[in-house]
Design an enzyme around this catalytic site. Structure first.
Site, PDB file in Angstrom:
ATOM      1  CE1 TYR A   1      52.179 -34.198   7.855  1.00  0.00           C
ATOM      2  CE2 TYR A   1      50.230 -35.067   8.923  1.00  0.00           C
ATOM      3  CZ  TYR A   1      50.939 -34.802   7.777  1.00  0.00           C
ATOM      4  OH  TYR A   1      50.411 -35.134   6.556  1.00  0.00           O
ATOM      5  CD  GLU A   2      48.951 -30.064  11.644  1.00  0.00           C
ATOM      6  OE1 GLU A   2      48.833 -29.329  12.626  1.00  0.00           O
ATOM      7  OE2 GLU A   2      49.515 -29.706  10.597  1.00  0.00           O
ATOM      8  N   GLY A   3      50.024 -33.032  16.091  1.00  0.00           N
ATOM      9  CA  GLY A   3      49.831 -33.656  17.398  1.00  0.00           C
ATOM     10  C   GLY A   3      49.794 -35.158  17.276  1.00  0.00           C
TER      11      GLY A   3
ATOM     12  CG  MET B   1      50.514 -24.741  11.032  1.00  0.00           C
ATOM     13  SD  MET B   1      49.121 -25.242  12.073  1.00  0.00           S
ATOM     14  CE  MET B   1      48.873 -26.915  11.543  1.00  0.00           C
TER      15      MET B   1
END
Length: 596
Positions: free
Chosen positions: A438-440, A162
């Site tokens: 990561y991923e927020g 992504m």
């Protein structure tokens, strides 16, 4: 160096007690899933993790991914391990049978992710992201895209990524500038994406990128973002691989950890423009990406569990073999291994208890995911989805924060040797550090928790879970004296969570800055109390199971001790965290930015 061994007994226990495998077998498409299948799959996966992935973890960290003139080579052995991984069918375990997957429930797939992460986190990131692409396309892709791309994504012949952020954007996706220009039958993509995990490599014949970009005339901000499927190699109508697309890996990052996983800067459209295909409707890209993102956030939470488990096993092996000092109170005699020293045992118990609580919470979320997707009743699916939505930022944020703590304790147990790379303990701490980002980041997870999951619905789902936690009190009371301390600690902790939740409900809209100032303490509070609730459930289940004929009493007795340690040593943190939530915002905000 220690060797990873999958904690199969605790995994099976957690699947049974927290995912609720018996209830999941009654769901559509799960009738063939039973305890024997779970045991067989876990055992085989454990052998693969130990025999194939774990031996490459240390060498992959030392060698790292290598960039040369736009191409990236994975560390030695990774490509062959990936071929074995896909040949064994691990890549499509939970994918739809329509595209060659096995269609197994997530309560079985997620524990396998834990194993892969324990054995080799850098490797695991590649199939984890590919699974996320499968999830996003399944929900939002056209039939044409599904038929063309899904079979090879499920088989693992192609991998996926992504592509969200850009150099000027960071976590603020409203600042995304990558552009998509319509052309007959497709779009031309131009822009730069950063931090693309496994964005370029030599392990698979194609890479499928999901890219956020803007169409001409799109609204400003996040409302104007669309999602595009952009393959490294174009795909012909018959599914065969075509010409190289206009995508170039400019560089890979030099990172603190996960050296075996290439983190890429990708340039789209240096020449004619990269050819991409719109996924779903225009200007709904961020919404679609969150399908993949939320799936990935659960996966990252399991990274936290997995890397913590590996750090614990490594520290335990060292504590069992490192001879240093005499036992406390002994002035003569042989020196002992450090596991005999009380403070080392305290650290090991802290690691063990944290991990078991983290695992329980992750597996609980996996069960909610299965019910949200498969339950035949729409109202029930909605309830389970709401609880899954609530738990997802907690699993991601709390489990990864604890992974850093657990891995740090692993270094501490090694003493000075832990600070030396050759012992291997430092790698787990280095690798764990990215999981909170990561991923927020944890702050983003916490803001999501207090906003979309608590504030927006006036605490309905959170308070319903608090009520479910209170229902355990009667069962603990019925057991009597052996569980008295656990009962009292859990009661105080649940009270603390309810007080903090109601404070947020009362202040979220009126004082959003104050609520945001205590969001991370609230997330940690939620995880701590949920972990205590699940550990108390584990204790009750262990006490009941140990009386059955043929029970593994050694395992169950250890489970009881670990649960008691969590509730007596770790759960009391809830009171302090609750006080921080309800009283801590003013001091957080008192110093103005210019005064720092």
């Amino acid at each position: 160096m220690s060797t990873y061994t999958a904690p199969l007994k605790d995994m099976q226990f957690a699947i049974a007690e927290f995912s609720g495998i018996e209830g999941i077998t009654a769901l559509p498409g799960c009738s063939e899933v039973n305890a024997d299948l779970v045991e067989a799959v876990l055992a085989e996966a454990g052998r693969f993790a130990q025999g194939v992935l774990d031996p490459l973890n240390r060498s992959g960290d030392k060698q790292g991914a290598r960039w040369h003139d736009g191409s990236v080579n994975a560390p030695d052995g990774f490509a062959e391990a990936y071929r074995q991984f896909t040949a064994a069918g691990w890549n499509g375990l939970a994918a739809s049978q329509e595209y060659g997957g096995q269609g197994l429930p997530h309560c079985l797939a997620l524990p396998l992710q834990e194993m892969w992460n324990s054995a080799n986190m850098a490797f695991c990131l590649c199939p984890m992201l590919t699974t996320g692409v499968q999830e996003a396309l399944t929900h939002h892709g056209s039939r044409e895209l599904l038929d063309l791309y899904m079979p090879k994504l499920v088989s693992g012949e192609w991998t996926g990524t992504m592509n969200l952020t850009e150099p000027q954007a960071g976590s603020d996706l409203s600042a995304v500038r990558t552009a998509a220009a319509p052309e007959s039958g497709h779009y031309r993509i131009r822009g730069t994406k950063i931090f693309i995990t496994w964005g370029e490599h030599d392990m698979a014949e194609n890479i499928v990128h999901l890219v956020l970009a803007r169409l001409p005339g799109a609204p400003e901000g996040v409302k104007g973002i669309s999602m595009f499927l952009v393959p490294k190699y174009l795909v012909n109508a018959d599914g065969s691989r075509g010409a190289r697309n206009d995508i170039r890996c400019v560089s890979i990052e030099h990172k603190l950890g996960i050296h075996g996983s290439p983190t890429c800067v990708l340039a789209y459209g240096d020449r004619a423009g990269a050819i991409g295909h719109l996924v779903g409707e225009a200007n709904r890209g961020l919404e679609y990406m969150f399908t993949m993102m939320n799936h990935a956030r659960l996966g990252v939470g399991m990274e936290g569990v997995g890397i913590a488990e590996r750090a614990y096993q490594h520290a335990l092996e060292y504590a069992r073999t490192r001879v240093q000092g005499r036992a406390i109170g002994q002035r003569a005699g042989d020196r002992v291994t450090i596991i005999h020293h009380p403070d080392v045992r305290r650290m090991l118990m802290t690691m063990r208890a944290r991990i078991e609580a983290m695992r329980a919470l992750g597996y609980l979320a996996a069960g909610e995911l299965d019910r949200a997707k498969r339950h035949p009743d729409a109202e029930a699916r909605g309830r389970h989805q709401a609880r899954l939505d609530l738990l997802t930022p907690v699993v991601k944020g709390w489990c990864t924060e604890l992974a850093v703590e657990v891995a740090s304790l692993g270094v501490q147990i090694h003493g000075g040797m832990g600070f030396i790379e050759e012992t291997g303990a430092a790698q787990y701490l280095r690798d764990a550090r990215i999981t909170t980002i990561y991923e927020g980041t944890t702050g983003i997870q916490a803001n999501d928790l207090i906003g979309r999951k608590v504030g927006a619905e006036q605490g309905a789902t959170a308070l319903a879970l608090v009520a479910a936690m209170r229902e355990l009190d009667a069962a603990l009371a019925a057991v009597g004296a052996p569980f008295a301390s656990m009962r009292s600690e859990l009661s105080r902790a649940v009270d603390a969570l309810e007080v903090a939740t109601r404070w947020l409900v009362d202040h979220y809209r009126a004082e959003p800055e104050a609520a945001a100032a205590v969001a991370v303490p609230y997330l940690k509070l939620f995880g701590t109390v949920a972990g205590g609730w699940l550990m108390a459930r584990a204790a009750l289940a262990a006490a009941s199971r140990r009386e059955a004929p043929g029970a593994d009493r050694a395992f169950l007795d250890a489970k009881l001790v670990t649960a008691r340690f969590y509730l007596e040593h770790l759960l009391p943190e809830a009171a302090a965290l609750s006080a921080t939530v309800t009283r801590g915002a003013p001091s957080t905000l008192a110093l103005q930015p210019e005064a720092f």
